[in-house]
Design a protein around this motif. Structure first.
Motif, PDB file in Angstrom:
ATOM      1  N   ILE A 162      12.012   2.906  -1.257  1.00 49.19           N
ATOM      2  CA  ILE A 162      11.288   1.736  -0.753  1.00 49.19           C
ATOM      3  C   ILE A 162      12.134   0.527  -1.127  1.00 49.19           C
ATOM      4  O   ILE A 162      12.262   0.193  -2.308  1.00 49.19           O
ATOM      5  CB  ILE A 162       9.878   1.634  -1.346  1.00 49.19           C
ATOM      6  CG1 ILE A 162       9.074   2.905  -1.041  1.00 49.19           C
ATOM      7  CG2 ILE A 162       9.141   0.402  -0.820  1.00 49.19           C
ATOM      8  CD1 ILE A 162       7.715   2.946  -1.714  1.00 49.19           C
ATOM      9  N   ARG A 228       3.161  12.823   6.392  1.00 49.53           N
ATOM     10  CA  ARG A 228       3.336  11.460   6.889  1.00 49.53           C
ATOM     11  C   ARG A 228       3.063  10.501   5.734  1.00 49.53           C
ATOM     12  O   ARG A 228       2.042  10.611   5.045  1.00 49.53           O
ATOM     13  CB  ARG A 228       2.408  11.143   8.061  1.00 49.53           C
ATOM     14  CG  ARG A 228       2.684  11.965   9.307  1.00 49.53           C
ATOM     15  CD  ARG A 228       1.874  11.465  10.483  1.00 49.53           C
ATOM     16  NE  ARG A 228       2.270  10.119  10.886  1.00 49.53           N
ATOM     17  CZ  ARG A 228       3.232   9.849  11.754  1.00 49.53           C
ATOM     18  NH1 ARG A 228       3.910  10.843  12.321  1.00 49.53           N
ATOM     19  NH2 ARG A 228       3.540   8.606  12.068  1.00 49.53           N
ATOM     20  N   HIS A 231       3.512   3.154   5.649  1.00 52.99           N
ATOM     21  CA  HIS A 231       4.570   2.155   5.559  1.00 52.99           C
ATOM     22  C   HIS A 231       4.375   1.355   4.274  1.00 52.99           C
ATOM     23  O   HIS A 231       3.403   0.633   4.105  1.00 52.99           O
ATOM     24  CB  HIS A 231       4.530   1.229   6.772  1.00 52.99           C
ATOM     25  CG  HIS A 231       5.470   0.067   6.659  1.00 52.99           C
ATOM     26  ND1 HIS A 231       6.843   0.227   6.532  1.00 52.99           N
ATOM     27  CD2 HIS A 231       5.242  -1.280   6.626  1.00 52.99           C
ATOM     28  CE1 HIS A 231       7.408  -0.958   6.444  1.00 52.99           C
ATOM     29  NE2 HIS A 231       6.469  -1.903   6.493  1.00 52.99           N
ATOM     30  N   TYR A 233       5.973  -1.426   1.497  1.00 54.78           N
ATOM     31  CA  TYR A 233       6.913  -2.551   1.472  1.00 54.78           C
ATOM     32  C   TYR A 233       6.660  -3.389   0.223  1.00 54.78           C
ATOM     33  O   TYR A 233       5.588  -3.355  -0.390  1.00 54.78           O
ATOM     34  CB  TYR A 233       6.756  -3.411   2.729  1.00 54.78           C
ATOM     35  CG  TYR A 233       5.375  -3.982   2.920  1.00 54.78           C
ATOM     36  CD1 TYR A 233       5.048  -5.270   2.474  1.00 54.78           C
ATOM     37  CD2 TYR A 233       4.368  -3.235   3.552  1.00 54.78           C
ATOM     38  CE1 TYR A 233       3.779  -5.796   2.650  1.00 54.78           C
ATOM     39  CE2 TYR A 233       3.101  -3.755   3.723  1.00 54.78           C
ATOM     40  CZ  TYR A 233       2.807  -5.034   3.278  1.00 54.78           C
ATOM     41  OH  TYR A 233       1.531  -5.546   3.436  1.00 54.78           O
ATOM     42  N   CYS A 243       0.919  -0.983   0.811  1.00 52.97           N
ATOM     43  CA  CYS A 243       0.970   0.050   1.843  1.00 52.97           C
ATOM     44  C   CYS A 243       0.121  -0.370   3.031  1.00 52.97           C
ATOM     45  O   CYS A 243      -0.992  -0.872   2.857  1.00 52.97           O
ATOM     46  CB  CYS A 243       0.484   1.396   1.303  1.00 52.97           C
ATOM     47  SG  CYS A 243       1.556   2.138   0.060  1.00 52.97           S
ATOM     48  N   ASP A 244       0.661  -0.160   4.210  1.00 51.47           N
ATOM     49  CA  ASP A 244      -0.046  -0.478   5.444  1.00 51.47           C
ATOM     50  C   ASP A 244      -1.060   0.623   5.726  1.00 51.47           C
ATOM     51  O   ASP A 244      -0.730   1.808   5.707  1.00 51.47           O
ATOM     52  CB  ASP A 244       0.961  -0.596   6.584  1.00 51.47           C
ATOM     53  CG  ASP A 244       0.359  -1.276   7.807  1.00 51.47           C
ATOM     54  OD1 ASP A 244      -0.878  -1.273   7.936  1.00 51.47           O
ATOM     55  OD2 ASP A 244       1.124  -1.806   8.616  1.00 51.47           O
ATOM     56  N   ASN A 249       1.620   2.983  11.912  1.00 49.72           N
ATOM     57  CA  ASN A 249       2.821   2.504  11.229  1.00 49.72           C
ATOM     58  C   ASN A 249       3.359   3.491  10.197  1.00 49.72           C
ATOM     59  O   ASN A 249       4.380   3.207   9.558  1.00 49.72           O
ATOM     60  CB  ASN A 249       2.544   1.164  10.550  1.00 49.72           C
ATOM     61  CG  ASN A 249       2.227   0.074  11.550  1.00 49.72           C
ATOM     62  OD1 ASN A 249       2.697   0.111  12.696  1.00 49.72           O
ATOM     63  ND2 ASN A 249       1.427  -0.911  11.145  1.00 49.72           N
ATOM     64  N   SER A 250       2.674   4.599  10.004  1.00 54.57           N
ATOM     65  CA  SER A 250       3.173   5.608   9.067  1.00 54.57           C
ATOM     66  C   SER A 250       4.345   6.348   9.688  1.00 54.57           C
ATOM     67  O   SER A 250       4.590   6.283  10.896  1.00 54.57           O
ATOM     68  CB  SER A 250       2.063   6.592   8.696  1.00 54.57           C
ATOM     69  OG  SER A 250       1.626   7.307   9.846  1.00 54.57           O
ATOM     70  N   ARG A 251       5.054   7.078   8.872  1.00 52.56           N
ATOM     71  CA  ARG A 251       6.244   7.785   9.352  1.00 52.56           C
ATOM     72  C   ARG A 251       6.268   9.206   8.817  1.00 52.56           C
ATOM     73  O   ARG A 251       5.732   9.503   7.742  1.00 52.56           O
ATOM     74  CB  ARG A 251       7.510   7.055   8.916  1.00 52.56           C
ATOM     75  CG  ARG A 251       7.683   6.959   7.404  1.00 52.56           C
ATOM     76  CD  ARG A 251       8.962   6.232   7.026  1.00 52.56           C
ATOM     77  NE  ARG A 251       9.111   6.112   5.579  1.00 52.56           N
ATOM     78  CZ  ARG A 251       9.675   7.041   4.821  1.00 52.56           C
ATOM     79  NH1 ARG A 251      10.147   8.142   5.382  1.00 52.56           N
ATOM     80  NH2 ARG A 251       9.785   6.871   3.513  1.00 52.56           N
TER      81      ARG A 251
END
Length: 361
Positions: A162, A228, A231, A233, A243-244, A249-251
């Motif tokens: 991160i 997953r 996101h 930041y 965390c979003d 928006n997850s990956r």
């Protein structure tokens, strides 16, 4: 007084045969050897479970089984069923100390970002009862899985970092020279690693009927492919990681490789019931084999085989298979020629798992 009952000579005598399960418990080695060395040459060689020596069990996979995990999967090999859940937690760089965040290849291993745990004491088999402390098998499996996770370089450090790149404002003189306004003239600093994702990988055996390593490793591959991460930041105003909540928006995790494990148990007449005064079974013909490599062994076969071999291969399209790991335990019945054949069988097994894990028909 009633007359004595005379025996009926026509009545059939009592049966002296045992059921298969009873014979397997009373004389396990002759029972297995009778299947591997049939009495007639026309009879195909079949193990007690009905499979040929080189035949694997048909795998089954169901992903997304746990709703409160970052990723999960259930994998089944015959009567061996394993559920794996992946849980992601954030490790702050401030909690690691100086020197963290370098670009070394061993960053994932050095920081312990992949943490497997194996649970067997769930009543999955008669040897593993609920409420018992971790068995030696569970500890050994956890150690082997962790070694393979790092050896195979399955998850790169870039997938778990991160980072944050702080901007720096350019002076008015520099902005005027470049023709930009001071508000838009910014130059990025060097990227900083603020935290890492730590993945806790929990493997729980629901049922165990042999070959725990292959099934546990396959469940890890399936669970990581289903994982997953939100996101995450760095917020410079709050000086913390946020965390979003948006799922969009997850990956997904990107696995760099797809190593597949194939285990073989080696049965030899020198180690079984054929051992008579230091010689092999005299009933075995001169051309009859004295050892067999049993693919994907079940619990009954594992208890009779002293030697085992695990091959982990990864194949790229159009390229030769890469041997990621090769483990051999006990005995010396299998030589170089046999190992080459087992590697070939492991490559074919890799294609089966590739189609299953990627959802191909």
């Amino acid at each position: 007084m009633a007359a004595a009952k005379t025996p009926n000579p026509a009545a059939s005598p009592p049966s002296l045969s045992f059921p298969r399960a009873t014979f397997a418990k009373l004389s396990p080695h002759p029972f297995l050897l009778a299947h591997l060395q049939p009495s007639t040459p026309d009879t195909p060689v079949r193990r007690p479970n009905g499979r040929a020596p080189s035949q694997f069990r048909v795998p089954q996979k169901h992903a997304g089984s746990l709703s409160h995990a970052s990723g999960s999967a259930v994998v089944r090999l015959g009567d061996t069923a394993v559920v794996c859940g992946v849980r992601g937690e954030i490790l702050l760089a401030s909690n690691v100390g100086s020197g963290a965040g370098n670009d070394s290849d061993g960053e994932v291993q050095a920081l312990g970002l992949l943490v497997p745990n194996v649970e067997l004491s769930t009543g999955c088999s008669p040897a593993h009862l609920p409420g018992q402390p971790p068995s030696p098998l569970a500890q050994t499996l956890a150690s082997r899985l962790q070694t393979l996770l790092h050896t195979a370089n399955l998850i790169g450090a870039d997938e778990l970092r991160i980072t944050y790149t702080p901007p720096v404002a350019v002076s008015d003189d520099d902005a005027g020279a470049s023709g930009e306004s001071p508000a838009t003239a910014v130059a990025p600093k060097k990227e900083e690693v603020k935290a890492w994702w730590t993945l806790y990988i929990d493997v729980l055996f629901i049922s165990l009927d042999g070959n725990p390593f292959d099934s546990a490793w396959a469940s890890i591959l399936a669970a990581l492919a289903d994982t997953r991460l939100p996101h995450a930041y760095w917020d410079p105003d709050r000086s913390c990681i946020l965390c979003d909540d948006a799922i969009a928006n997850s990956r997904s995790l990107r696995m760099q490789k797809l190593p597949v494990a194939s285990t073989f148990a080696v049965y030899s007449t020198k180690h079984g019931a054929g051992r008579r005064g230091g010689e092999e079974d005299s009933n075995a013909g001169a051309g009859a084999p004295s050892k067999w490599a049993l693919a994907d062994p079940d619990a009954f076969e594992e208890g009779l085989c002293r030697e085992s071999l695990t091959v982990v291969v990864d194949c790229l399209e159009g390229a030769a298979p890469t041997i990621v790991m090769l483990e051999k335990h006990g005995g010396a019945a299998v030589g170089g020629g046999e190992i080459k054949e087992l590697i070939r069988m492991s490559t074919e097994r890799w294609r089966v798992w590739r189609d299953l894990l990627k959802g191909n028909p």
